[in-house]
Design an enzyme around this catalytic site. Sequence first.
Site, PDB file in Angstrom:
ATOM      1  N   SER A 199       0.863  -1.184   0.000  1.00 37.71           N
ATOM      2  CA  SER A 199       0.000   0.000   0.000  1.00 37.71           C
ATOM      3  C   SER A 199       0.898   1.231   0.000  1.00 37.71           C
ATOM      4  CB  SER A 199      -0.840  -0.018   1.280  1.00 37.71           C
ATOM      5  OG  SER A 199      -1.482   1.213   1.488  1.00 37.71           O
ATOM      6  N   TYR A 251      -2.336  -0.760  10.665  1.00 39.37           N
ATOM      7  CA  TYR A 251      -2.274  -1.042   9.221  1.00 39.37           C
ATOM      8  C   TYR A 251      -0.928  -0.624   8.634  1.00 39.37           C
ATOM      9  CZ  TYR A 251      -3.841  -1.060   4.315  1.00 39.37           C
ATOM     10  OH  TYR A 251      -3.983  -1.309   2.972  1.00 39.37           O
TER      11      TYR A 251
HETATM   12  N1  NAP Z   1      -8.583  -0.540  -1.324  1.00 40.99           N
HETATM   13  C1  NAP Z   1      -7.552   0.213  -1.075  1.00 40.99           C
HETATM   14  O1  NAP Z   1      -7.648   1.445  -1.092  1.00 40.99           O
HETATM   15  C2  NAP Z   1      -6.205  -0.420  -0.792  1.00 40.99           C
HETATM   16  C3  NAP Z   1      -5.085   0.393  -0.870  1.00 40.99           C
HETATM   17  C4  NAP Z   1      -3.852  -0.152  -0.635  1.00 40.99           C
HETATM   18  C5  NAP Z   1      -3.715  -1.494  -0.359  1.00 40.99           C
HETATM   19  N2  NAP Z   1      -4.810  -2.292  -0.270  1.00 40.99           N
HETATM   20  C6  NAP Z   1      -4.612  -3.707   0.037  1.00 40.99           C
HETATM   21  O2  NAP Z   1      -5.282  -4.526  -0.893  1.00 40.99           O
HETATM   22  C7  NAP Z   1      -5.580  -5.782  -0.302  1.00 40.99           C
HETATM   23  C8  NAP Z   1      -7.016  -6.159  -0.617  1.00 40.99           C
HETATM   24  O3  NAP Z   1      -7.887  -5.273   0.054  1.00 40.99           O
HETATM   25  P1  NAP Z   1      -9.180  -4.645  -0.627  1.00 40.99           P
HETATM   26  O4  NAP Z   1      -8.954  -3.208  -0.725  1.00 40.99           O
HETATM   27  O5  NAP Z   1      -9.556  -5.409  -1.807  1.00 40.99           O
HETATM   28  O6  NAP Z   1     -10.241  -4.826   0.570  1.00 40.99           O
HETATM   29  P2  NAP Z   1     -11.446  -5.838   0.789  1.00 40.99           P
HETATM   30  O7  NAP Z   1     -12.451  -5.684  -0.284  1.00 40.99           O
HETATM   31  O8  NAP Z   1     -11.862  -5.633   2.202  1.00 40.99           O
HETATM   32  O9  NAP Z   1     -10.768  -7.283   0.619  1.00 40.99           O
HETATM   33  C9  NAP Z   1      -9.952  -7.828   1.596  1.00 40.99           C
HETATM   34  C10 NAP Z   1     -10.001  -9.334   1.439  1.00 40.99           C
HETATM   35  O10 NAP Z   1      -9.114  -9.935   2.404  1.00 40.99           O
HETATM   36  C11 NAP Z   1      -9.837 -10.990   3.011  1.00 40.99           C
HETATM   37  N3  NAP Z   1      -9.306 -11.381   4.312  1.00 40.99           N
HETATM   38  C12 NAP Z   1      -9.167 -10.640   5.439  1.00 40.99           C
HETATM   39  N4  NAP Z   1      -8.659 -11.391   6.427  1.00 40.99           N
HETATM   40  C13 NAP Z   1      -8.484 -12.640   5.919  1.00 40.99           C
HETATM   41  C14 NAP Z   1      -8.006 -13.871   6.436  1.00 40.99           C
HETATM   42  N5  NAP Z   1      -7.628 -13.992   7.712  1.00 40.99           N
HETATM   43  N6  NAP Z   1      -7.934 -14.941   5.604  1.00 40.99           N
HETATM   44  C15 NAP Z   1      -8.321 -14.859   4.315  1.00 40.99           C
HETATM   45  N7  NAP Z   1      -8.817 -13.728   3.780  1.00 40.99           N
HETATM   46  C16 NAP Z   1      -8.909 -12.640   4.567  1.00 40.99           C
HETATM   47  C17 NAP Z   1     -11.263 -10.470   3.111  1.00 40.99           C
HETATM   48  O11 NAP Z   1     -12.163 -11.524   3.394  1.00 40.99           O
HETATM   49  P3  NAP Z   1     -13.550 -11.242   4.156  1.00 40.99           P
HETATM   50  O12 NAP Z   1     -14.470 -10.664   3.128  1.00 40.99           O
HETATM   51  O13 NAP Z   1     -13.947 -12.595   4.627  1.00 40.99           O
HETATM   52  O14 NAP Z   1     -13.268 -10.283   5.260  1.00 40.99           O
HETATM   53  C18 NAP Z   1     -11.406  -9.905   1.701  1.00 40.99           C
HETATM   54  O15 NAP Z   1     -11.652 -10.917   0.786  1.00 40.99           O
HETATM   55  C19 NAP Z   1      -5.268  -5.642   1.187  1.00 40.99           C
HETATM   56  O16 NAP Z   1      -4.032  -6.240   1.476  1.00 40.99           O
HETATM   57  C20 NAP Z   1      -5.175  -4.133   1.380  1.00 40.99           C
HETATM   58  O17 NAP Z   1      -4.328  -3.787   2.436  1.00 40.99           O
HETATM   59  C21 NAP Z   1      -6.066  -1.775  -0.486  1.00 40.99           C
END
Ligand code: NAP
Length: 279
Positions: free
Chosen positions: A140, A153
């Site tokens: 990130s 985070y």
């Molecule tokens: N969106 C942004 O702005 C952003 C920016 C920078 C980095 N990121 C990174 O991108 C990645 C994906 O996030 P996202 O933005 O797509 O958010 P998201 O829609 O909340 O997706 C996160 C995913 O991780 C899963 N997860 C959480 N804990 C878990 C566990 N213990 N075992 C297996 N799966 C688990 C969640 O499952 P559940 O649905 O079951 O909770 C969900 O499928 C993350 O690493 C985040 O830090 C996101």
Amino acid sequence: MEKKVVLITGANSGFGKWMALEFAKANYTVIASMRDRNKSKPLIDIATKMGVMSNIEIIILDITSDKSVENLTLYLQEFGRVDLLINNAGYAGAGFSEEIPIQEYQLQMDTNFFGTIRVTQAVLPFMRKQGQGMIINMSSISGEIGFPGMSPYVSSKFALEGWSESLRLELAPFSIPVILIEPGSFQTNIWTTGKKVTEKSTLATSPYFTYMNQLDTYLQKNRHKDGDPRELARKVVAIAQKKQPKMRYVVGKGTKSTILVKRIIPWKWWEKIVLFILK
Ligand SMILES: NC(=O)c1ccc[n+]([C@@H]2O[C@H](COP(=O)([O-])OP(=O)(O)OC[C@H]3O[C@@H](n4cnc5c(N)ncnc54)[C@H](OP(=O)(O)O)[C@@H]3O)[C@@H](O)[C@H]2O)c1
């Protein structure tokens, strides 16, 4: 030529879901892992509409569970190979450091950091045996820049960055590149259901209550600028096909310039700018 196999963690929503769909569209075999099969419907519905469901296998994987990762090993032994691992699963722990119980930091690290290591350790023996592979870790902008009210985070992503640099050097002799993706803000669940704010910082009795509200107001005001996760997914597919991928890819409007400014200006200027913007 044999189809390439990609394993994605947290593939039921956000980046994970869109990466599963875009890799399936690019004719990869996608092992879409998620911790709860009941959450698979959004992925299945879109994949069916796109006509790519035959390229997707859904498996259950909780990256914080040793048992679940042991099951992954058994599954991969049956499945045979994995060319690309995308460590994507994660959530955003928030609140003010003084008020966050150590257990909440531990939970955050257990998912975003140790969970990533756990899955990577399970997958690496297969990649080394194959003599090739690739690992993409979803970091990130928070892996480069500390933000107030987000220390669990931010810490987890800084740790991920350091670990990934070491791992890249360790795996270079095995032709397994390790890549960090550093997105800015995108429209996914991480800012709603995926955000876990420590309770104390949300109470009016907290000394950080006003600061907390300033942060929330700033984030809400800028939410409409958040990027489209599908665009990020397409970029990751393109990165996965590079012969010599870089260590880091910064993705998202304004993200590259923000990181660059933070790197080159003195900290005292940076601090003034951040505190001014949040006022
Ligand atoms: N969106 C942004 O702005 C952003 C920016 C920078 C980095 N990121 C990174 O991108 C990645 C994906 O996030 P996202 O933005 O797509 O958010 P998201 O829609 O909340 O997706 C996160 C995913 O991780 C899963 N997860 C959480 N804990 C878990 C566990 N213990 N075992 C297996 N799966 C688990 C969640 O499952 P559940 O649905 O079951 O909770 C969900 O499928 C993350 O690493 C985040 O830090 C996101």
